[in-house]
Motif scaffolding. Sequence first.
Motif, short mmCIF file in Angstrom:
data_model
loop_
_atom_site.label_atom_id
_atom_site.label_comp_id
_atom_site.label_asym_id
_atom_site.label_seq_id
_atom_site.Cartn_x
_atom_site.Cartn_y
_atom_site.Cartn_z
N SER A 30 -9.37 5.48 1.49
CA SER A 30 -8.94 5.19 0.13
C SER A 30 -7.45 4.88 0.13
O SER A 30 -6.70 5.40 0.96
N ILE A 31 -7.06 4.01 -0.78
CA ILE A 31 -5.66 3.59 -0.86
C ILE A 31 -5.21 3.47 -2.31
O ILE A 31 -6.04 3.41 -3.22
N VAL A 32 -3.91 3.41 -2.48
CA VAL A 32 -3.32 2.97 -3.74
C VAL A 32 -2.44 1.78 -3.38
O VAL A 32 -1.58 1.87 -2.51
N ILE A 44 0.89 -1.17 0.00
CA ILE A 44 0.00 0.00 0.00
C ILE A 44 0.92 1.21 0.00
O ILE A 44 1.70 1.40 0.93
N VAL A 45 0.84 1.99 -1.07
CA VAL A 45 1.79 3.10 -1.26
C VAL A 45 1.18 4.46 -0.94
O VAL A 45 1.91 5.43 -0.79
N GLU A 46 -0.14 4.52 -0.86
CA GLU A 46 -0.83 5.76 -0.46
C GLU A 46 -2.06 5.36 0.34
O GLU A 46 -2.67 4.34 0.06
N PRO A 75 3.33 -5.46 -13.45
CA PRO A 75 2.98 -4.53 -12.37
C PRO A 75 1.51 -4.11 -12.46
O PRO A 75 0.98 -3.91 -13.55
N VAL A 76 0.90 -4.00 -11.29
CA VAL A 76 -0.50 -3.59 -11.18
C VAL A 76 -0.57 -2.46 -10.16
O VAL A 76 0.11 -2.51 -9.13
N GLU A 77 -1.38 -1.45 -10.45
CA GLU A 77 -1.66 -0.40 -9.47
C GLU A 77 -3.17 -0.30 -9.34
O GLU A 77 -3.87 -0.19 -10.35
#
Length: 164
Positions: A105-107, A77-79, A117-119
């Motif tokens: 909410s997350i990224v 989880i980057v954000e 890669p998936v975001e």
Amino acid sequence: MILEIRMFGDPVLREKCAPVDGIDDDLRKLAADMQETMYEAEGIGLAAPQVGVPIRLFVYDVRDPDIPPGVLVNPEIVEAEGTVKEEEGCLSIPGLAEIVERSESIVARGLDLDGEPVEIRAEGMLSRCIQHEKDHLDGMLFLDRVSPLKRKILLGKWRKRDRD
């Protein structure tokens, strides 16, 4: 193939899972079996340690026609923004649920089953599901995110259920 879901108390649920080194047909088969197991158990997510495999992989399907089911390998989880409190349960602790605070909410980033890669930008149920499943990969359960008093009450219910 339906896999056995490990229950609360199984040590694998408390392990910090190892990163997936390579994606191969065995991993794809595990993910497919996990999806089948998740659907059979009527869950919306299932992490590899819940089926006894301590690797960083989970599957999800929040049953929303606008959000396709998916698999995340080595997720991060980057954000994260905002907070929201909603009820959560867990396939490894059936019959127990409690209000848990999570990011609204997350990224999330990871790999798909092709190694690409998936975001994922997620909110609502998908955000909660990804956070819950990622916790499993770090050896955490939703019980770890409630107050000590609530945890004690929930564990008492769990023990009583086991006796009955």
